[in-house]
Motif scaffolding. Structure first.
Motif, PDB file in Angstrom:
ATOM      1  N   ILE A 251       0.842  -1.200   0.000  1.00 58.98           N
ATOM      2  CA  ILE A 251       0.000   0.000   0.000  1.00 58.98           C
ATOM      3  C   ILE A 251       0.875   1.248   0.000  1.00 58.98           C
ATOM      4  O   ILE A 251       0.636   2.201  -0.757  1.00 58.98           O
ATOM      5  N   LEU A 252       1.922   1.250   0.839  1.00 54.62           N
ATOM      6  CA  LEU A 252       2.811   2.402   0.915  1.00 54.62           C
ATOM      7  C   LEU A 252       3.556   2.625  -0.399  1.00 54.62           C
ATOM      8  O   LEU A 252       3.849   3.768  -0.763  1.00 54.62           O
ATOM      9  N   ASP A 253       3.852   1.556  -1.123  1.00 57.85           N
ATOM     10  CA  ASP A 253       4.529   1.708  -2.408  1.00 57.85           C
ATOM     11  C   ASP A 253       3.677   2.509  -3.388  1.00 57.85           C
ATOM     12  O   ASP A 253       4.201   3.184  -4.280  1.00 57.85           O
ATOM     13  N   VAL A 254       2.364   2.457  -3.192  1.00 62.36           N
ATOM     14  CA  VAL A 254       1.434   3.185  -4.062  1.00 62.36           C
ATOM     15  C   VAL A 254       1.115   4.572  -3.514  1.00 62.36           C
ATOM     16  O   VAL A 254       0.961   5.539  -4.277  1.00 62.36           O
ATOM     17  N   THR A 255       1.032   4.695  -2.176  1.00 61.44           N
ATOM     18  CA  THR A 255       0.499   5.921  -1.575  1.00 61.44           C
ATOM     19  C   THR A 255       1.553   6.851  -0.979  1.00 61.44           C
ATOM     20  O   THR A 255       1.288   8.042  -0.817  1.00 61.44           O
ATOM     21  N   ALA A 256       2.737   6.345  -0.625  1.00 59.83           N
ATOM     22  CA  ALA A 256       3.737   7.164   0.056  1.00 59.83           C
ATOM     23  C   ALA A 256       4.727   7.767  -0.933  1.00 59.83           C
ATOM     24  O   ALA A 256       4.848   7.319  -2.083  1.00 59.83           O
ATOM     25  N   THR A 257       5.447   8.784  -0.479  1.00 59.71           N
ATOM     26  CA  THR A 257       6.482   9.408  -1.297  1.00 59.71           C
ATOM     27  C   THR A 257       7.832   8.742  -1.016  1.00 59.71           C
ATOM     28  O   THR A 257       8.022   8.085   0.010  1.00 59.71           O
ATOM     29  N   ALA A 258       8.767   8.961  -1.930  1.00 56.75           N
ATOM     30  CA  ALA A 258      10.116   8.430  -1.730  1.00 56.75           C
ATOM     31  C   ALA A 258      10.755   9.039  -0.491  1.00 56.75           C
ATOM     32  O   ALA A 258      11.522   8.380   0.217  1.00 56.75           O
TER      33      ALA A 258
ATOM     34  N   GLY B  76      12.240   6.716   2.296  1.00 56.65           N
ATOM     35  CA  GLY B  76      13.691   6.621   2.241  1.00 56.65           C
ATOM     36  C   GLY B  76      14.180   5.735   1.125  1.00 56.65           C
ATOM     37  O   GLY B  76      15.335   5.313   1.102  1.00 56.65           O
ATOM     38  N   LYS B  77      13.306   5.432   0.180  1.00 57.35           N
ATOM     39  CA  LYS B  77      13.652   4.613  -0.979  1.00 57.35           C
ATOM     40  C   LYS B  77      12.662   4.929  -2.083  1.00 57.35           C
ATOM     41  O   LYS B  77      11.641   5.588  -1.852  1.00 57.35           O
ATOM     42  N   ALA B  78      12.935   4.456  -3.284  1.00 57.44           N
ATOM     43  CA  ALA B  78      12.023   4.710  -4.401  1.00 57.44           C
ATOM     44  C   ALA B  78      10.677   4.048  -4.162  1.00 57.44           C
ATOM     45  O   ALA B  78      10.598   2.954  -3.587  1.00 57.44           O
ATOM     46  N   THR B  79       9.603   4.709  -4.588  1.00 57.06           N
ATOM     47  CA  THR B  79       8.262   4.141  -4.505  1.00 57.06           C
ATOM     48  C   THR B  79       7.675   4.045  -5.907  1.00 57.06           C
ATOM     49  O   THR B  79       8.215   4.579  -6.871  1.00 57.06           O
TER      50      THR B  79
ATOM     51  N   ARG C  82       1.066  -7.737  20.197  1.00 53.64           N
ATOM     52  CA  ARG C  82      -0.167  -7.082  19.750  1.00 53.64           C
ATOM     53  C   ARG C  82       0.124  -5.677  19.204  1.00 53.64           C
ATOM     54  O   ARG C  82      -0.387  -5.286  18.156  1.00 53.64           O
ATOM     55  N   ALA C  83       0.949  -4.954  19.922  1.00 56.97           N
ATOM     56  CA  ALA C  83       1.261  -3.591  19.506  1.00 56.97           C
ATOM     57  C   ALA C  83       1.994  -3.573  18.165  1.00 56.97           C
ATOM     58  O   ALA C  83       1.752  -2.693  17.329  1.00 56.97           O
ATOM     59  N   THR C  84       2.869  -4.543  17.948  1.00 58.69           N
ATOM     60  CA  THR C  84       3.602  -4.589  16.682  1.00 58.69           C
ATOM     61  C   THR C  84       2.667  -4.901  15.518  1.00 58.69           C
ATOM     62  O   THR C  84       2.784  -4.298  14.441  1.00 58.69           O
ATOM     63  N   ALA C  85       1.731  -5.806  15.716  1.00 62.84           N
ATOM     64  CA  ALA C  85       0.761  -6.105  14.655  1.00 62.84           C
ATOM     65  C   ALA C  85      -0.062  -4.862  14.326  1.00 62.84           C
ATOM     66  O   ALA C  85      -0.317  -4.565  13.143  1.00 62.84           O
ATOM     67  N   ARG C  86      -0.472  -4.129  15.341  1.00 61.16           N
ATOM     68  CA  ARG C  86      -1.234  -2.893  15.091  1.00 61.16           C
ATOM     69  C   ARG C  86      -0.369  -1.861  14.384  1.00 61.16           C
ATOM     70  O   ARG C  86      -0.841  -1.121  13.510  1.00 61.16           O
ATOM     71  N   TYR C  87       0.891  -1.802  14.753  1.00 59.19           N
ATOM     72  CA  TYR C  87       1.820  -0.870  14.097  1.00 59.19           C
ATOM     73  C   TYR C  87       1.951  -1.189  12.608  1.00 59.19           C
ATOM     74  O   TYR C  87       2.001  -0.279  11.773  1.00 59.19           O
ATOM     75  N   PHE C  88       2.002  -2.464  12.280  1.00 61.56           N
ATOM     76  CA  PHE C  88       2.104  -2.861  10.872  1.00 61.56           C
ATOM     77  C   PHE C  88       0.975  -2.243  10.055  1.00 61.56           C
ATOM     78  O   PHE C  88       1.168  -1.861   8.899  1.00 61.56           O
ATOM     79  N   ALA C  89      -0.218  -2.133  10.659  1.00 57.93           N
ATOM     80  CA  ALA C  89      -1.386  -1.633   9.933  1.00 57.93           C
ATOM     81  C   ALA C  89      -1.402  -0.120   9.813  1.00 57.93           C
ATOM     82  O   ALA C  89      -2.086   0.424   8.941  1.00 57.93           O
ATOM     83  N   THR C  90      -0.667   0.563  10.685  1.00 59.08           N
ATOM     84  CA  THR C  90      -0.776   2.030  10.720  1.00 59.08           C
ATOM     85  C   THR C  90       0.512   2.735  10.319  1.00 59.08           C
ATOM     86  O   THR C  90       0.526   3.965  10.228  1.00 59.08           O
ATOM     87  N   ARG C  91       1.594   1.991  10.063  1.00 61.14           N
ATOM     88  CA  ARG C  91       2.869   2.650   9.784  1.00 61.14           C
ATOM     89  C   ARG C  91       2.797   3.481   8.510  1.00 61.14           C
ATOM     90  O   ARG C  91       2.049   3.157   7.570  1.00 61.14           O
ATOM     91  N   GLU C  92       3.591   4.529   8.469  1.00 63.19           N
ATOM     92  CA  GLU C  92       3.589   5.450   7.343  1.00 63.19           C
ATOM     93  C   GLU C  92       4.941   5.496   6.641  1.00 63.19           C
ATOM     94  O   GLU C  92       5.127   6.279   5.709  1.00 63.19           O
ATOM     95  N   THR C  93       5.874   4.651   7.092  1.00 65.22           N
ATOM     96  CA  THR C  93       7.181   4.588   6.429  1.00 65.22           C
ATOM     97  C   THR C  93       7.617   3.129   6.372  1.00 65.22           C
ATOM     98  O   THR C  93       7.078   2.291   7.077  1.00 65.22           O
TER      99      THR C  93
END
Length: 300
Positions: free
Chosen positions: A229-236, A240-243, A289-300
């Motif tokens: 999802i981030l590869d489509v929605t986030a900026t490079a 910190g890498k090409a998207t 649990r917190a790490t799984a939730r983080y996976f869903a909300t991370r922005e980088t």
């Protein structure tokens, strides 16, 4: 109460310190002297960046069984070294051909292709030396189990095999089920290994290991979905890498099949599956649990 931000930051600091200490000419020499240029390339591809999520999962899974962070740190370093090797090789011109990683030139750009290949080879090799070291765990049978787990997670039936399937999919095309299999191997298998290694360090019984494996497999799917999802929605700049490279290279992803909204729905469902697998562990699994939730909300 569990504090994900504090724990993940502490883990990242400890991994950085551990890698900086291990990746030195004196420590890695024997029987001959390790070349300084090789060590420098290994350090370039490993230090000063990365979320260190896989060592965090080792730490969190071991903590379910009351194991302190320091006791699982060396196994976490081994997993991270395998992860870093895979990134160095993935960035090569023959693979994903990326010039930027963690906001810096990739190893093959900072050095050269041959040095990048050798740096990845050395990181992979020394990762298993970390697991074989008695400092990793006092029991030899546990160390052997850790070696086997990491080999399976990173080998032909795991991460490397998943990368091969990804390459094949660029020309042959993959069905939805085949995409899921590829991603479970390419990304999920090392996440699975990290969680299971933490459980093995903690002396998990078969039932607990099975539950944590179910969690890990769902968490791995969630991580890859979020990445796609981030590869489509986030900026490079964010990443910190090409998207946008997945579509450009014809890579098969669930985002391409489901669309961004459909992929987000699948992501939320997958995180729920991961959390459900932890229901018998109580507060001791709050880190996982917190790490799984983080996976869903991370922005980088």
């Amino acid at each position: 109460m569990y504090d994900f931000r504090s724990d993940s930051a502490d883990c990242a600091r400890e991994v950085e310190k551990g890698l900086a200490a291990w990746l030195g000419t004196e420590r890695l020499s024997g029987p001959g002297p390790a070349p300084e240029r090789l060590i420098a390339a290994m350090r370039h591809g490993s230090l000063e960046g990365g979320k260190r999520l896989r060592p965090l999962l080792v730490r969190q899974a071991a903590a379910v069984f009351g194991m302190p962070a320091a006791a699982s740190a060396q196994a976490g370093l081994a997993v991270e070294m395998v992860h870093c090797y895979s990134l160095i090789h993935d960035d090569l011109p023959a693979m994903d051909d990326d010039d930027l990683r963690r906001g810096r030139p990739t190893v093959h750009k900072a050095y050269d292709d041959a040095t990048a290949i050798l740096a990845g080879d050395a990181l992979l090799t020394h990762a298993f030396a970390l697991l074989a070291d008695p400092a990793c765990h006092p029991q030899a049978d546990v160390r052997v189990a850790l070696v086997l787990e990491l080999a399976q997670g990173s080998g032909a039936g795991g991460m490397v095999g998943g990368q091969m399937r990804d390459i094949e999919g660029e020309s042959a095309g993959l069905s939805g089920a085949e995409i899921s299999t590829m991603q479970a191997m390419k990304t999920g298998a090392l996440i699975r290994a990290a969680v299971r290694m933490g459980a093995l360090l903690g002396g998990a019984d078969p039932r607990a290991l099975s539950a944590l494996t179910a969690y890990a497999e769902a968490a791995g799917r969630a991580f890859q979905l979020a990445d796609d999802i981030l590869d489509v929605t986030a900026t490079a700049e964010q990443m910190g890498k090409a998207t946008g490279k997945d579509a450009a290279m014809g890579k098969q992803t669930l985002v391409a099949e489901l669309g961004v909204d459909g992929a987000r729905q699948r992501l939320n469902q997958t995180v729920s599956e991961a959390l459900s697998a932890l229901r018998t562990f109580g507060p001791k699994a709050d880190g996982l649990r917190a790490t799984a939730r983080y996976f869903a909300t991370r922005e980088t």
